[in-house]
Design a protein around this motif. Sequence first.
Motif, PDB file in Angstrom:
ATOM      1  N   ILE A  63       0.840  -1.203   0.000  1.00 53.57           N
ATOM      2  CA  ILE A  63       0.000   0.000   0.000  1.00 53.57           C
ATOM      3  C   ILE A  63       0.870   1.247   0.000  1.00 53.57           C
ATOM      4  CG2 ILE A  63      -1.718   1.301   1.328  1.00 53.57           C
ATOM      5  CD1 ILE A  63      -2.901  -1.363   2.207  1.00 53.57           C
ATOM      6  N   ARG A  64       2.014   1.173   0.674  1.00 50.34           N
ATOM      7  CA  ARG A  64       2.938   2.312   0.652  1.00 50.34           C
ATOM      8  C   ARG A  64       3.420   2.579  -0.778  1.00 50.34           C
ATOM      9  NH1 ARG A  64       5.339   5.282   4.292  1.00 50.34           N
ATOM     10  NH2 ARG A  64       7.164   6.483   3.643  1.00 50.34           N
ATOM     11  N   THR A  65       3.711   1.515  -1.518  1.00 46.39           N
ATOM     12  CA  THR A  65       4.128   1.688  -2.912  1.00 46.39           C
ATOM     13  C   THR A  65       3.013   2.317  -3.734  1.00 46.39           C
ATOM     14  OG1 THR A  65       5.627  -0.210  -2.769  1.00 46.39           O
ATOM     15  CG2 THR A  65       4.974   0.502  -4.972  1.00 46.39           C
ATOM     16  N   LEU A  66       1.760   1.901  -3.479  1.00 48.09           N
ATOM     17  CA  LEU A  66       0.634   2.529  -4.174  1.00 48.09           C
ATOM     18  C   LEU A  66       0.580   4.027  -3.883  1.00 48.09           C
ATOM     19  CD1 LEU A  66      -2.322  -0.010  -3.688  1.00 48.09           C
ATOM     20  CD2 LEU A  66      -0.985   0.393  -5.767  1.00 48.09           C
ATOM     21  N   LEU A  67       0.742   4.397  -2.617  1.00 52.11           N
ATOM     22  CA  LEU A  67       0.719   5.820  -2.255  1.00 52.11           C
ATOM     23  C   LEU A  67       1.850   6.570  -2.933  1.00 52.11           C
ATOM     24  CD1 LEU A  67      -0.089   5.589   1.571  1.00 52.11           C
ATOM     25  CD2 LEU A  67      -1.609   6.462  -0.207  1.00 52.11           C
ATOM     26  N   GLU A  68       3.023   5.978  -2.973  1.00 49.87           N
ATOM     27  CA  GLU A  68       4.171   6.617  -3.631  1.00 49.87           C
ATOM     28  C   GLU A  68       3.917   6.778  -5.125  1.00 49.87           C
ATOM     29  OE1 GLU A  68       7.675   4.987  -0.586  1.00 49.87           O
ATOM     30  OE2 GLU A  68       7.244   3.925  -2.455  1.00 49.87           O
ATOM     31  N   ASN A  69       3.323   5.760  -5.735  1.00 51.42           N
ATOM     32  CA  ASN A  69       3.010   5.860  -7.168  1.00 51.42           C
ATOM     33  C   ASN A  69       1.952   6.932  -7.424  1.00 51.42           C
ATOM     34  OD1 ASN A  69       4.796   3.838  -7.761  1.00 51.42           O
ATOM     35  ND2 ASN A  69       3.273   2.236  -8.054  1.00 51.42           N
ATOM     36  N   GLY A  70       0.928   6.978  -6.557  1.00 51.14           N
ATOM     37  CA  GLY A  70      -0.104   7.999  -6.708  1.00 51.14           C
ATOM     38  C   GLY A  70       0.466   9.402  -6.563  1.00 51.14           C
ATOM     39  N   LEU A  71       1.332   9.584  -5.583  1.00 54.35           N
ATOM     40  CA  LEU A  71       1.942  10.904  -5.365  1.00 54.35           C
ATOM     41  C   LEU A  71       2.847  11.287  -6.537  1.00 54.35           C
ATOM     42  CD1 LEU A  71       2.273  13.297  -3.457  1.00 54.35           C
ATOM     43  CD2 LEU A  71       4.123  12.058  -2.304  1.00 54.35           C
ATOM     44  N   ALA A  72       3.585  10.313  -7.065  1.00 56.89           N
ATOM     45  CA  ALA A  72       4.461  10.588  -8.211  1.00 56.89           C
ATOM     46  C   ALA A  72       3.643  11.030  -9.418  1.00 56.89           C
ATOM     47  CB  ALA A  72       5.276   9.341  -8.551  1.00 56.89           C
ATOM     48  N   LEU A  73       2.489  10.393  -9.647  1.00 52.29           N
ATOM     49  CA  LEU A  73       1.641  10.788 -10.770  1.00 52.29           C
ATOM     50  C   LEU A  73       1.099  12.200 -10.592  1.00 52.29           C
ATOM     51  CD1 LEU A  73      -0.476   7.592 -11.623  1.00 52.29           C
ATOM     52  CD2 LEU A  73       1.389   8.603 -12.947  1.00 52.29           C
ATOM     53  N   THR A  74       0.624  12.532  -9.377  1.00 55.81           N
ATOM     54  CA  THR A  74       0.070  13.869  -9.160  1.00 55.81           C
ATOM     55  C   THR A  74       1.124  14.943  -9.420  1.00 55.81           C
ATOM     56  OG1 THR A  74       0.572  13.899  -6.776  1.00 55.81           O
ATOM     57  CG2 THR A  74      -1.560  13.008  -7.442  1.00 55.81           C
ATOM     58  N   LYS A  75       2.337  14.710  -8.946  1.00 58.81           N
ATOM     59  CA  LYS A  75       3.415  15.699  -9.147  1.00 58.81           C
ATOM     60  C   LYS A  75       3.803  15.804 -10.616  1.00 58.81           C
ATOM     61  CE  LYS A  75       5.425  15.440  -4.493  1.00 58.81           C
ATOM     62  NZ  LYS A  75       6.624  15.109  -3.680  1.00 58.81           N
ATOM     63  N   ASP A  76       3.801  14.672 -11.307  1.00 55.85           N
ATOM     64  CA  ASP A  76       4.130  14.670 -12.729  1.00 55.85           C
ATOM     65  C   ASP A  76       3.076  15.437 -13.525  1.00 55.85           C
ATOM     66  OD1 ASP A  76       5.490  13.758 -15.158  1.00 55.85           O
ATOM     67  OD2 ASP A  76       3.774  12.423 -15.423  1.00 55.85           O
ATOM     68  N   PHE A  77       1.803  15.184 -13.254  1.00 56.33           N
ATOM     69  CA  PHE A  77       0.726  15.884 -13.960  1.00 56.33           C
ATOM     70  C   PHE A  77       0.804  17.390 -13.690  1.00 56.33           C
ATOM     71  CE2 PHE A  77      -2.249  11.916 -13.724  1.00 56.33           C
ATOM     72  CZ  PHE A  77      -1.382  11.232 -14.565  1.00 56.33           C
ATOM     73  N   ILE A  78       1.054  17.769 -12.434  1.00 56.02           N
ATOM     74  CA  ILE A  78       1.150  19.191 -12.080  1.00 56.02           C
ATOM     75  C   ILE A  78       2.273  19.871 -12.852  1.00 56.02           C
ATOM     76  CG2 ILE A  78       1.831  20.764 -10.205  1.00 56.02           C
ATOM     77  CD1 ILE A  78       0.301  18.883  -8.289  1.00 56.02           C
ATOM     78  N   GLN A  79       3.428  19.226 -12.910  1.00 54.85           N
ATOM     79  CA  GLN A  79       4.572  19.814 -13.610  1.00 54.85           C
ATOM     80  C   GLN A  79       4.284  20.015 -15.094  1.00 54.85           C
ATOM     81  OE1 GLN A  79       8.227  17.608 -13.162  1.00 54.85           O
ATOM     82  NE2 GLN A  79       9.286  18.773 -14.743  1.00 54.85           N
ATOM     83  N   ARG A  80       3.666  19.028 -15.707  1.00 55.71           N
ATOM     84  CA  ARG A  80       3.360  19.125 -17.144  1.00 55.71           C
ATOM     85  C   ARG A  80       2.343  20.235 -17.427  1.00 55.71           C
ATOM     86  NH1 ARG A  80       5.028  14.424 -20.042  1.00 55.71           N
ATOM     87  NH2 ARG A  80       5.930  12.851 -18.655  1.00 55.71           N
ATOM     88  N   ILE A  81       1.351  20.392 -16.544  1.00 55.04           N
ATOM     89  CA  ILE A  81       0.364  21.452 -16.740  1.00 55.04           C
ATOM     90  C   ILE A  81       1.008  22.822 -16.541  1.00 55.04           C
ATOM     91  CG2 ILE A  81      -1.798  22.454 -15.887  1.00 55.04           C
ATOM     92  CD1 ILE A  81      -2.666  19.606 -15.126  1.00 55.04           C
ATOM     93  N   GLU A  82       1.888  22.939 -15.567  1.00 57.47           N
ATOM     94  CA  GLU A  82       2.579  24.213 -15.357  1.00 57.47           C
ATOM     95  C   GLU A  82       3.376  24.619 -16.587  1.00 57.47           C
ATOM     96  OE1 GLU A  82       4.815  23.700 -11.772  1.00 57.47           O
ATOM     97  OE2 GLU A  82       3.140  24.297 -10.469  1.00 57.47           O
TER      98      GLU A  82
END
Length: 349
Positions: A63-82
């Motif tokens: 579950i920790r890996t899932l959380l890390e993957n979810g957080l990595a995706l959110t940060k990646d999407f934010i950077q691309r939109i910026e």
Amino acid sequence: MTTDKELNPMNVLKPINLSSNAVDETQPFTSSEIGKLWATYFGNTMSTQILSYFLQHCEDEHIRTLLENGLALTKDFIQRIEEFFNKENFPIPVGFTKDDVNLGAPRLYQDEFYAHYLKYAAKAGMSLYSVAIPLTMREDIREFFIYCLNCTTIFLGQINNVLIEKKYIPKLPTIPIPNRVDFADKQSYLKGFIGEVRTLNAMEIIHLFDNVENNVTSKTLLLGFYQTVQDEKIKELFKRGLDMTDKAVKRYMEKLHIEQLESPSYKEHLVTTSTYPPFSDKIMLFHKVDMFSMKIRAFGNSLAVSPRRDLGFLYGRSLKNVVLFVDDGANILIDKGWLESPPQAFNRV
């Protein structure tokens, strides 16, 4: 086993060679592109803060890996939109920041809840991205939303695999495979209250199951928010949300249980007794208004594929209650100066 080659859509689709891109990267944003990029950015800044806190209290390796993957995706999407916004000199939304989370707050949810939450959030994201793709004309932005959808689809597969492996979700209801093609030949096919009422069809079953799954997760998150919110007016709204969600879940479950079909179970036991707030009142209120707004689309989709009139009445009642909740929540956000407005059309009046 299906090979990658067999799953390649270009094995089926013929390429279309145009002389030039109809809408290229030099074209200004359309309203749909602005709106969907803005909503995606805003939602992912919220998810960044939520998942960052969850990671402070997670012991399960998978579950920790899932959380890390979810957080990595959110940060990646934010950077691309910026990057899109900066190229267009578009003001970057404030969204949510580290001021909206207290990473040192005690644990509010058990590890199992994080997996259920991630599934609910991933489904919401997929809904946003799938709607954005056909409305996006610029190829670079359309490719971005396809990328978001593909990433989230793979991520959702990881979440489901963990949930199944740990036996955190029941098997989806099964029904007999028909031995012939059938047609509805009586008006009773639509009945649901009195007289001859047919059994649920496959589409009705899965939408009832999905609504139970979504709502028990939503209720569990809301219970933690209710325990920790500081503003009394928001607390009162959250209590109302808990009551209406509980009543709706019981009605959906009943429809399945009448026909001996299994449904997801309640998850309130995954909330600790902590009353120390890990999140700001602002992010909690916005999150619930946003989650309840997503229910409107889910109920609408369910209504569209459920011919039985009792189900139509059930979803219609749910829609009415949720719309009123969202409206009252939005009013509080406006009163407190917390509602960041999406870009609007030019006022020519």
